[in-house]
Scaffold this motif. Structure first.
Motif, PDB file in Angstrom:
ATOM      1  N   ASN A 298     -12.994  40.597 -19.092  1.00 47.98           N
ATOM      2  CA  ASN A 298     -12.221  41.297 -18.077  1.00 47.98           C
ATOM      3  C   ASN A 298     -10.912  41.758 -18.713  1.00 47.98           C
ATOM      4  OD1 ASN A 298     -10.671  42.001 -15.832  1.00 47.98           O
ATOM      5  ND2 ASN A 298     -11.269  40.210 -14.638  1.00 47.98           N
ATOM      6  N   PHE A 299     -10.812  43.063 -19.027  1.00 49.77           N
ATOM      7  CA  PHE A 299      -9.623  43.605 -19.682  1.00 49.77           C
ATOM      8  C   PHE A 299      -8.627  44.051 -18.627  1.00 49.77           C
ATOM      9  CE2 PHE A 299     -13.030  44.520 -22.848  1.00 49.77           C
ATOM     10  CZ  PHE A 299     -12.556  43.693 -23.869  1.00 49.77           C
ATOM     11  N   VAL A 300      -7.408  43.442 -18.662  1.00 48.59           N
ATOM     12  CA  VAL A 300      -6.433  43.661 -17.605  1.00 48.59           C
ATOM     13  C   VAL A 300      -5.038  43.654 -18.217  1.00 48.59           C
ATOM     14  CG1 VAL A 300      -6.369  41.191 -16.983  1.00 48.59           C
ATOM     15  CG2 VAL A 300      -5.806  42.912 -15.242  1.00 48.59           C
ATOM     16  N   GLY A 301      -4.015  43.524 -17.407  1.00 40.09           N
ATOM     17  CA  GLY A 301      -2.646  43.504 -17.895  1.00 40.09           C
ATOM     18  C   GLY A 301      -1.703  42.987 -16.822  1.00 40.09           C
ATOM     19  N   GLY A 302      -0.465  43.586 -16.725  1.00 45.63           N
ATOM     20  CA  GLY A 302      -0.144  44.925 -17.176  1.00 45.63           C
ATOM     21  C   GLY A 302      -1.276  45.888 -16.822  1.00 45.63           C
TER      22      GLY A 302
ATOM     23  N   ASN B  83     -10.273  46.421 -15.606  1.00 50.25           N
ATOM     24  CA  ASN B  83      -9.418  45.984 -14.508  1.00 50.25           C
ATOM     25  C   ASN B  83      -8.094  46.743 -14.622  1.00 50.25           C
ATOM     26  OD1 ASN B  83      -7.843  44.552 -12.676  1.00 50.25           O
ATOM     27  ND2 ASN B  83      -8.619  42.555 -13.292  1.00 50.25           N
ATOM     28  N   SER B  84      -7.954  47.852 -13.871  1.00 50.77           N
ATOM     29  CA  SER B  84      -6.918  48.829 -14.178  1.00 50.77           C
ATOM     30  C   SER B  84      -6.307  49.460 -12.932  1.00 50.77           C
ATOM     31  CB  SER B  84      -7.536  49.929 -15.054  1.00 50.77           C
ATOM     32  OG  SER B  84      -6.681  51.043 -15.214  1.00 50.77           O
ATOM     33  N   ASN B  85      -5.088  49.990 -13.114  1.00 50.62           N
ATOM     34  CA  ASN B  85      -4.456  50.763 -12.050  1.00 50.62           C
ATOM     35  C   ASN B  85      -5.035  52.170 -11.928  1.00 50.62           C
ATOM     36  OD1 ASN B  85      -3.186  52.401 -14.075  1.00 50.62           O
ATOM     37  ND2 ASN B  85      -1.399  51.053 -14.118  1.00 50.62           N
ATOM     38  N   MET B  86      -5.888  52.562 -12.853  1.00 50.59           N
ATOM     39  CA  MET B  86      -6.626  53.832 -12.841  1.00 50.59           C
ATOM     40  C   MET B  86      -5.731  55.055 -12.990  1.00 50.59           C
ATOM     41  SD  MET B  86      -9.706  52.824 -12.814  1.00 50.59           S
ATOM     42  CE  MET B  86     -10.737  54.230 -12.418  1.00 50.59           C
ATOM     43  N   TYR B  87      -4.542  54.875 -13.577  1.00 51.99           N
ATOM     44  CA  TYR B  87      -3.658  56.004 -13.858  1.00 51.99           C
ATOM     45  C   TYR B  87      -3.954  56.529 -15.264  1.00 51.99           C
ATOM     46  CZ  TYR B  87       0.672  58.734 -13.233  1.00 51.99           C
ATOM     47  OH  TYR B  87       1.586  59.752 -13.077  1.00 51.99           O
ATOM     48  N   LEU B  88      -5.238  56.786 -15.502  1.00 47.94           N
ATOM     49  CA  LEU B  88      -5.708  57.201 -16.825  1.00 47.94           C
ATOM     50  C   LEU B  88      -5.829  58.716 -16.912  1.00 47.94           C
ATOM     51  CD1 LEU B  88      -7.107  54.296 -16.173  1.00 47.94           C
ATOM     52  CD2 LEU B  88      -8.574  54.852 -18.092  1.00 47.94           C
ATOM     53  N   SER B  89      -5.839  59.207 -18.150  1.00 50.07           N
ATOM     54  CA  SER B  89      -6.147  60.617 -18.365  1.00 50.07           C
ATOM     55  C   SER B  89      -7.648  60.849 -18.219  1.00 50.07           C
ATOM     56  CB  SER B  89      -5.697  61.050 -19.765  1.00 50.07           C
ATOM     57  OG  SER B  89      -6.472  60.412 -20.764  1.00 50.07           O
ATOM     58  N   GLN B  90      -8.026  62.107 -18.027  1.00 52.25           N
ATOM     59  CA  GLN B  90      -9.441  62.456 -17.934  1.00 52.25           C
ATOM     60  C   GLN B  90     -10.190  62.073 -19.205  1.00 52.25           C
ATOM     61  OE1 GLN B  90     -10.031  66.570 -16.834  1.00 52.25           O
ATOM     62  NE2 GLN B  90      -8.355  66.533 -15.353  1.00 52.25           N
ATOM     63  N   GLU B  91      -9.538  62.251 -20.358  1.00 47.78           N
ATOM     64  CA  GLU B  91     -10.190  61.934 -21.630  1.00 47.78           C
ATOM     65  C   GLU B  91     -10.490  60.439 -21.746  1.00 47.78           C
ATOM     66  OE1 GLU B  91      -7.051  65.165 -22.674  1.00 47.78           O
ATOM     67  OE2 GLU B  91      -7.478  63.715 -21.069  1.00 47.78           O
ATOM     68  N   SER B  92      -9.546  59.612 -21.323  1.00 45.67           N
ATOM     69  CA  SER B  92      -9.789  58.166 -21.377  1.00 45.67           C
ATOM     70  C   SER B  92     -10.935  57.767 -20.457  1.00 45.67           C
ATOM     71  CB  SER B  92      -8.525  57.391 -21.002  1.00 45.67           C
ATOM     72  OG  SER B  92      -7.548  57.502 -22.010  1.00 45.67           O
ATOM     73  N   MET B  93     -11.007  58.400 -19.293  1.00 48.72           N
ATOM     74  CA  MET B  93     -12.116  58.115 -18.384  1.00 48.72           C
ATOM     75  C   MET B  93     -13.449  58.467 -19.034  1.00 48.72           C
ATOM     76  SD  MET B  93     -10.953  56.704 -15.637  1.00 48.72           S
ATOM     77  CE  MET B  93     -12.409  56.822 -14.605  1.00 48.72           C
ATOM     78  N   ARG B  94     -13.498  59.551 -19.787  1.00 47.89           N
ATOM     79  CA  ARG B  94     -14.731  59.929 -20.483  1.00 47.89           C
ATOM     80  C   ARG B  94     -15.088  58.908 -21.560  1.00 47.89           C
ATOM     81  NH1 ARG B  94     -15.028  65.979 -22.484  1.00 47.89           N
ATOM     82  NH2 ARG B  94     -17.172  65.271 -22.895  1.00 47.89           N
ATOM     83  N   LEU B  95     -14.074  58.375 -22.231  1.00 48.62           N
ATOM     84  CA  LEU B  95     -14.347  57.378 -23.272  1.00 48.62           C
ATOM     85  C   LEU B  95     -14.880  56.080 -22.668  1.00 48.62           C
ATOM     86  CD1 LEU B  95     -11.292  57.842 -25.672  1.00 48.62           C
ATOM     87  CD2 LEU B  95     -13.615  58.739 -25.936  1.00 48.62           C
TER      88      LEU B  95
ATOM     89  N   GLY C 274     -20.077  54.933 -20.131  1.00 45.72           N
ATOM     90  CA  GLY C 274     -21.068  54.422 -21.072  1.00 45.72           C
ATOM     91  C   GLY C 274     -20.633  53.166 -21.788  1.00 45.72           C
ATOM     92  N   ILE C 275     -19.467  52.630 -21.407  1.00 43.83           N
ATOM     93  CA  ILE C 275     -18.948  51.394 -22.007  1.00 43.83           C
ATOM     94  C   ILE C 275     -18.751  50.323 -20.942  1.00 43.83           C
ATOM     95  CG2 ILE C 275     -16.994  50.343 -23.221  1.00 43.83           C
ATOM     96  CD1 ILE C 275     -18.658  52.145 -25.010  1.00 43.83           C
ATOM     97  N   VAL C 276     -18.184  50.719 -19.799  1.00 47.69           N
ATOM     98  CA  VAL C 276     -17.810  49.780 -18.743  1.00 47.69           C
ATOM     99  C   VAL C 276     -19.019  49.462 -17.862  1.00 47.69           C
ATOM    100  CG1 VAL C 276     -16.368  49.482 -16.683  1.00 47.69           C
ATOM    101  CG2 VAL C 276     -15.420  50.545 -18.745  1.00 47.69           C
ATOM    102  N   ASP C 277     -19.178  48.178 -17.544  1.00 49.03           N
ATOM    103  CA  ASP C 277     -20.259  47.749 -16.640  1.00 49.03           C
ATOM    104  C   ASP C 277     -19.780  47.593 -15.205  1.00 49.03           C
ATOM    105  OD1 ASP C 277     -22.503  47.329 -18.595  1.00 49.03           O
ATOM    106  OD2 ASP C 277     -20.981  46.034 -19.491  1.00 49.03           O
ATOM    107  N   LEU C 278     -18.498  47.321 -15.017  1.00 50.54           N
ATOM    108  CA  LEU C 278     -17.943  47.239 -13.670  1.00 50.54           C
ATOM    109  C   LEU C 278     -16.470  47.623 -13.724  1.00 50.54           C
ATOM    110  CD1 LEU C 278     -18.543  44.760 -10.848  1.00 50.54           C
ATOM    111  CD2 LEU C 278     -16.188  45.092 -11.577  1.00 50.54           C
ATOM    112  N   TYR C 279     -16.084  48.524 -12.825  1.00 51.21           N
ATOM    113  CA  TYR C 279     -14.681  48.912 -12.686  1.00 51.21           C
ATOM    114  C   TYR C 279     -14.055  48.073 -11.580  1.00 51.21           C
ATOM    115  CZ  TYR C 279     -15.811  53.058 -15.483  1.00 51.21           C
ATOM    116  OH  TYR C 279     -16.211  53.906 -16.491  1.00 51.21           O
ATOM    117  N   LEU C 280     -12.990  47.363 -11.932  1.00 56.14           N
ATOM    118  CA  LEU C 280     -12.231  46.563 -10.976  1.00 56.14           C
ATOM    119  C   LEU C 280     -10.894  47.282 -10.804  1.00 56.14           C
ATOM    120  CD1 LEU C 280     -12.042  43.978  -9.265  1.00 56.14           C
ATOM    121  CD2 LEU C 280     -11.294  42.759 -11.314  1.00 56.14           C
ATOM    122  N   THR C 281     -10.813  48.126  -9.781  1.00 55.42           N
ATOM    123  CA  THR C 281      -9.698  49.067  -9.696  1.00 55.42           C
ATOM    124  C   THR C 281      -8.621  48.586  -8.743  1.00 55.42           C
ATOM    125  OG1 THR C 281     -10.467  50.460  -7.860  1.00 55.42           O
ATOM    126  CG2 THR C 281     -11.447  50.871 -10.020  1.00 55.42           C
ATOM    127  N   ASP C 282      -7.402  49.045  -9.028  1.00 54.75           N
ATOM    128  CA  ASP C 282      -6.238  48.684  -8.223  1.00 54.75           C
ATOM    129  C   ASP C 282      -5.730  49.964  -7.558  1.00 54.75           C
ATOM    130  OD1 ASP C 282      -3.949  47.672  -7.156  1.00 54.75           O
ATOM    131  OD2 ASP C 282      -2.960  47.226  -9.052  1.00 54.75           O
TER     132      ASP C 282
END
Length: 330
Positions: free
Chosen positions: A169-173, A198-210, A213-221
């Protein structure tokens, strides 16, 4: 749709009936070289996403390709919506992060039931500056914690998994500033471990594309129901537009949306978010309406925030979710 169906992919990976997506990305051939233009790398990325087989010399993997793109993004950082353009190998970005630092890692038994026990890895630094941040001691202090070599963290994740962790579970911060590092860590893991973002989802479109195919579950804030509240209380612009669009990008993926009930923000934030989720992501979306708000960090500077949410506010939030037909409240 039941909770089991809504999280079907994740649960299959968790229980060992299916491989984690990052292993599939490691096994998918890709054709590129370090001299390729970044636009060429994205074209190869899109080709693989569309299911075309590799042609030519395919000595690298889809995961390798994602890492190459991510490392280029880091050199003129566009990992989050700030797009500060800093070479974060040399200087801190808007998030304050240069090389990622792990503030703590442990088996977390306080997460949502399907995630327990969760091998939670907390990164220092954040792309937002919430005045009431519940993890302000690490989110607003990017220098805390330690730098861990990729191979060492990979070995630790494997060890935790063998001893019974349900996931990593990758989180922070927020984990977004550490995305290139996280991808490199995953490349070194040889066993199947579900990846939770596990993220605030304030990502760029490019990061979302990366991440695709990697993430199995999004735990969004999902905190703010409009961008004005976000600008005032978290110091970020275009919040609702960015975060809602990123949720639309993962529509159909396994996700749990967390919403922290902020005192005095039922009408402007809680109800709009719940309604938007029901209308745009579906009434079977898994949501956790959280009552864990505490007046921490700089909340005392804002009189309306310098208190706990009332029982009436928490009950109203849940009633609204039921009224909107949200089926999977956890």
């Amino acid at each position: 749709m039941s909770l089991k169906d809504a999280l079907g992919h994740y649960l299959e990976v968790r229980d060992g009936r299916k491989d984690a997506r990052f292993l599939e990305a490691k096994a998918t051939p890709a054709s590129f070289n370090r001299e390729s233009d970044t636009s060429e790398l994205w074209r190869e990325h899109e080709r693989i996403e569309q299911g075309f087989e590799c042609s030519g010399e395919c000595r690298r993997s889809f995961l390798d390709l994602k890492i190459e793109i991510a490392e280029r993004m880091l050199r003129k950082c566009s990992l989050c919506h700030w797009r500060c353009g800093v070479d974060r190998n040399l200087n801190p970005g808007r998030c304050g992060v240069t090389s990622p630092r792990v503030a703590s890692e442990f088996l977390h038994y306080g997460e949502e039931a399907p995630l327990v026990p969760s091998h939670t890895i907390f990164f220092s630094g954040c792309t937002m500056n919430c005045v009431f941040c519940q993890n302000w001691d690490i989110s607003q202090n990017p220098s805390v914690g330690v730098s861990i070599p990729e191979d060492r963290l990979a070995a630790l994740i494997e060890e935790r998994r063998r001893r019974g962790s349900a996931n990593v579970n990758f989180v922070g911060g927020d984990p977004t500033p550490a995305l290139p590092y996280i991808l490199c860590v995953l490349r070194r893991i040889s066993i199947s471990v579900p990846v939770v973002w596990n993220s605030n989802m304030y990502l760029s479109q490019e990061s979302m594309r990366l991440l695709s195919g990697i993430v199995d579950l999004y735990l969004t804030d999902f905190k703010f129901g409009n961008s004005d509240c976000a600008l005032k209380l978290a110091g970020v612009g275009n919040y609702f537009e960015v975060v809602s669009e990123n949720h639309l990008r993962i529509r159909g993926e396994d996700m749990i949306i967390r919403h922290l009930v902020i005192p005095g923000h039922i009408e402007c934030c809680t109800k709009p978010i719940i309604s938007w989720v029901a209308d745009n992501l579906g009434k079977d979306t898994v949501m956790n309406i959280m009552g864990q708000y505490r007046p921490l960090y700089r909340a005392s500077w804002y009189p309306e925030l310098n208190r706990y949410p009332s029982r009436e506010e928490l009950e109203e939030a849940r009633r609204w979710a039921l009224r909107e037909g949200i089926e999977n409240l956890i």
